[in-house]
Design a protein around this motif. Structure first.
Motif, PDB file in Angstrom:
ATOM      1  N   GLU A  35       0.839  -1.206   0.000  1.00 33.68           N
ATOM      2  CA  GLU A  35       0.000   0.000   0.000  1.00 33.68           C
ATOM      3  C   GLU A  35       0.874   1.256   0.000  1.00 33.68           C
ATOM      4  OE1 GLU A  35      -4.087  -1.039   2.379  1.00 33.68           O
ATOM      5  OE2 GLU A  35      -2.224  -1.126   3.536  1.00 33.68           O
ATOM      6  N   ILE A  36       1.941   1.232   0.778  1.00 32.90           N
ATOM      7  CA  ILE A  36       2.838   2.389   0.834  1.00 32.90           C
ATOM      8  C   ILE A  36       3.481   2.613  -0.528  1.00 32.90           C
ATOM      9  CG2 ILE A  36       4.912   3.374   1.904  1.00 32.90           C
ATOM     10  CD1 ILE A  36       4.176   1.611   4.407  1.00 32.90           C
ATOM     11  N   LYS A  37       3.946   1.531  -1.150  1.00 37.03           N
ATOM     12  CA  LYS A  37       4.565   1.654  -2.480  1.00 37.03           C
ATOM     13  C   LYS A  37       3.589   2.244  -3.492  1.00 37.03           C
ATOM     14  CE  LYS A  37       8.146  -1.886  -2.333  1.00 37.03           C
ATOM     15  NZ  LYS A  37       8.627  -3.170  -2.867  1.00 37.03           N
ATOM     16  N   SER A  38       2.317   1.856  -3.381  1.00 33.77           N
ATOM     17  CA  SER A  38       1.333   2.356  -4.344  1.00 33.77           C
ATOM     18  C   SER A  38       1.054   3.848  -4.160  1.00 33.77           C
ATOM     19  CB  SER A  38       0.025   1.558  -4.249  1.00 33.77           C
ATOM     20  OG  SER A  38      -0.694   1.896  -3.074  1.00 33.77           O
ATOM     21  N   LYS A  39       1.312   4.384  -2.961  1.00 34.90           N
ATOM     22  CA  LYS A  39       1.071   5.794  -2.674  1.00 34.90           C
ATOM     23  C   LYS A  39       2.352   6.619  -2.690  1.00 34.90           C
ATOM     24  CE  LYS A  39      -2.620   4.391   0.434  1.00 34.90           C
ATOM     25  NZ  LYS A  39      -3.809   5.050  -0.021  1.00 34.90           N
ATOM     26  N   LEU A  40       3.487   5.967  -2.849  1.00 30.91           N
ATOM     27  CA  LEU A  40       4.782   6.612  -2.696  1.00 30.91           C
ATOM     28  C   LEU A  40       4.976   7.819  -3.611  1.00 30.91           C
ATOM     29  CD1 LEU A  40       7.367   6.421  -1.055  1.00 30.91           C
ATOM     30  CD2 LEU A  40       8.291   4.892  -2.800  1.00 30.91           C
ATOM     31  N   VAL A  41       4.667   7.688  -4.871  1.00 31.91           N
ATOM     32  CA  VAL A  41       4.844   8.798  -5.822  1.00 31.91           C
ATOM     33  C   VAL A  41       3.986   9.993  -5.406  1.00 31.91           C
ATOM     34  CG1 VAL A  41       4.482   9.534  -8.212  1.00 31.91           C
ATOM     35  CG2 VAL A  41       5.533   7.322  -7.742  1.00 31.91           C
ATOM     36  N   ASP A  42       2.733   9.733  -5.012  1.00 21.99           N
ATOM     37  CA  ASP A  42       1.848  10.822  -4.590  1.00 21.99           C
ATOM     38  C   ASP A  42       2.375  11.510  -3.333  1.00 21.99           C
ATOM     39  OD1 ASP A  42       0.103  10.349  -6.695  1.00 21.99           O
ATOM     40  OD2 ASP A  42      -1.167   9.003  -5.517  1.00 21.99           O
ATOM     41  N   ILE A  43       2.872  10.731  -2.389  1.00 19.73           N
ATOM     42  CA  ILE A  43       3.420  11.294  -1.145  1.00 19.73           C
ATOM     43  C   ILE A  43       4.622  12.172  -1.460  1.00 19.73           C
ATOM     44  CG2 ILE A  43       4.628  10.714   1.013  1.00 19.73           C
ATOM     45  CD1 ILE A  43       2.794   8.188   1.127  1.00 19.73           C
ATOM     46  N   ILE A  44       5.517  11.665  -2.276  1.00 19.81           N
ATOM     47  CA  ILE A  44       6.730  12.408  -2.629  1.00 19.81           C
ATOM     48  C   ILE A  44       6.391  13.683  -3.385  1.00 19.81           C
ATOM     49  CG2 ILE A  44       8.832  12.335  -4.040  1.00 19.81           C
ATOM     50  CD1 ILE A  44       8.990   9.306  -3.299  1.00 19.81           C
ATOM     51  N   GLU A  45       5.476  13.597  -4.343  1.00 20.44           N
ATOM     52  CA  GLU A  45       5.070  14.785  -5.096  1.00 20.44           C
ATOM     53  C   GLU A  45       4.418  15.818  -4.193  1.00 20.44           C
ATOM     54  OE1 GLU A  45       2.658  13.727  -8.468  1.00 20.44           O
ATOM     55  OE2 GLU A  45       4.314  12.671  -9.452  1.00 20.44           O
ATOM     56  N   PHE A  46       3.592  15.352  -3.256  1.00 13.92           N
ATOM     57  CA  PHE A  46       2.904  16.281  -2.365  1.00 13.92           C
ATOM     58  C   PHE A  46       3.900  17.006  -1.463  1.00 13.92           C
ATOM     59  CE2 PHE A  46       0.519  17.827   1.195  1.00 13.92           C
ATOM     60  CZ  PHE A  46      -0.682  18.224   0.649  1.00 13.92           C
ATOM     61  N   ALA A  47       4.860  16.277  -0.924  1.00  6.46           N
ATOM     62  CA  ALA A  47       5.828  16.856   0.020  1.00  6.46           C
ATOM     63  C   ALA A  47       6.790  17.831  -0.655  1.00  6.46           C
ATOM     64  CB  ALA A  47       6.609  15.748   0.711  1.00  6.46           C
ATOM     65  N   GLN A  48       7.060  17.645  -1.915  1.00  7.03           N
ATOM     66  CA  GLN A  48       7.961  18.506  -2.696  1.00  7.03           C
ATOM     67  C   GLN A  48       9.365  18.615  -2.078  1.00  7.03           C
ATOM     68  OE1 GLN A  48       5.464  22.071  -2.809  1.00  7.03           O
ATOM     69  NE2 GLN A  48       5.084  21.676  -4.971  1.00  7.03           N
ATOM     70  N   ILE A  49       9.861  17.502  -1.567  1.00  6.32           N
ATOM     71  CA  ILE A  49      11.223  17.488  -1.023  1.00  6.32           C
ATOM     72  C   ILE A  49      12.011  16.314  -1.611  1.00  6.32           C
ATOM     73  CG2 ILE A  49      10.668  18.702   1.124  1.00  6.32           C
ATOM     74  CD1 ILE A  49      10.763  15.895   2.482  1.00  6.32           C
ATOM     75  N   GLY A  50      11.669  15.936  -2.833  1.00  8.35           N
ATOM     76  CA  GLY A  50      12.226  14.759  -3.487  1.00  8.35           C
ATOM     77  C   GLY A  50      13.729  14.632  -3.451  1.00  8.35           C
ATOM     78  N   LYS A  51      14.446  15.727  -3.652  1.00  7.01           N
ATOM     79  CA  LYS A  51      15.903  15.606  -3.711  1.00  7.01           C
ATOM     80  C   LYS A  51      16.536  15.376  -2.337  1.00  7.01           C
ATOM     81  CE  LYS A  51      17.109  20.543  -3.837  1.00  7.01           C
ATOM     82  NZ  LYS A  51      17.777  21.560  -4.632  1.00  7.01           N
ATOM     83  N   TYR A  52      15.741  15.466  -1.269  1.00  7.80           N
ATOM     84  CA  TYR A  52      16.261  15.255   0.089  1.00  7.80           C
ATOM     85  C   TYR A  52      15.804  13.929   0.704  1.00  7.80           C
ATOM     86  CZ  TYR A  52      17.131  20.207  -0.450  1.00  7.80           C
ATOM     87  OH  TYR A  52      17.551  21.424  -0.918  1.00  7.80           O
ATOM     88  N   LEU A  53      15.131  13.104  -0.072  1.00  8.70           N
ATOM     89  CA  LEU A  53      14.571  11.874   0.476  1.00  8.70           C
ATOM     90  C   LEU A  53      15.623  10.874   0.952  1.00  8.70           C
ATOM     91  CD1 LEU A  53      11.499  11.307  -1.830  1.00  8.70           C
ATOM     92  CD2 LEU A  53      11.499  11.907   0.589  1.00  8.70           C
TER      93      LEU A  53
END
Length: 172
Positions: A35-53
């Motif tokens: 479930e987390i993997k299926s939402k991962l892209v949406d979570i990352i896009e929402f947070a807008q901190i992708g380069k710091y993950l």
């Protein structure tokens, strides 16, 4: 399912990276790894901190921390979402994004409980409020009435504090 964002970083581990904390926090809130993997892209896009993950979250600013924590909480698809002053941190565009997300969670039939002193957010999101002062319910009902009573109570408290300070300083 209940999801909460009661304190910045609750359910996060400072030594772990942002991505690891997404999985940790998601699993603590009852999601499977799938479930987390299926939402991962949406979570990352929402947070807008992708380069710091890949950075440990202990190195995040409070704003980055909140972005990630809110993104995870908001994508849990909870029946009840409890949020405490989350919008006190972050820039205006992120705050608007959070308000929009909370609104969409509520529109899907979830209950959103917000604890806040931000009356603009309360006015925008809530149709019912409970006003609590010093642990006692002062009002329960319509949001417009609650906001008005909140401002009246705040004004009385400020006036009382000013008068007390003037008495203590001998200026009264």
């Amino acid at each position: 399912r209940i999801a909460s964002l009661l304190e910045i970083g609750t359910g996060f581990h400072g030594e772990m990276t942002g991505i690891e904390n997404i999985f940790l926090n998601g699993s603590l809130n009852g999601l499977t790894k799938k479930e987390i993997k299926s939402k991962l892209v949406d979570i990352i896009e929402f947070a807008q901190i992708g380069k710091y993950l890949d950075t440990p979250v202990k190195r995040y600013s409070s704003g980055m921390y909140v972005r990630l924590a809110f993104a995870v909480a908001a994508h849990l698809d909870p029946d009840i979402l409890i949020i405490d002053e989350v919008l006190a941190v972050g820039d205006l565009s992120f705050q608007k994004k959070c308000l929009s997300k909370m609104n969409s969670v509520a529109q899907k039939g979830s209950t959103v409980i917000i604890v806040s002193h931000q009356m603009s957010a309360i006015s925008q999101l809530c149709d019912r409020c409970i006003l609590i002062e010093r642990g006692k319910i002062k009002f329960s009902g319509d949001t417009t009435d609650a906001v008005s009573k909140y401002f009246n109570l705040s004004s009385k408290r400020i006036t009382s504090e000013i008068n007390e300070n003037e008495k203590l300083n001998g200026t009264c």
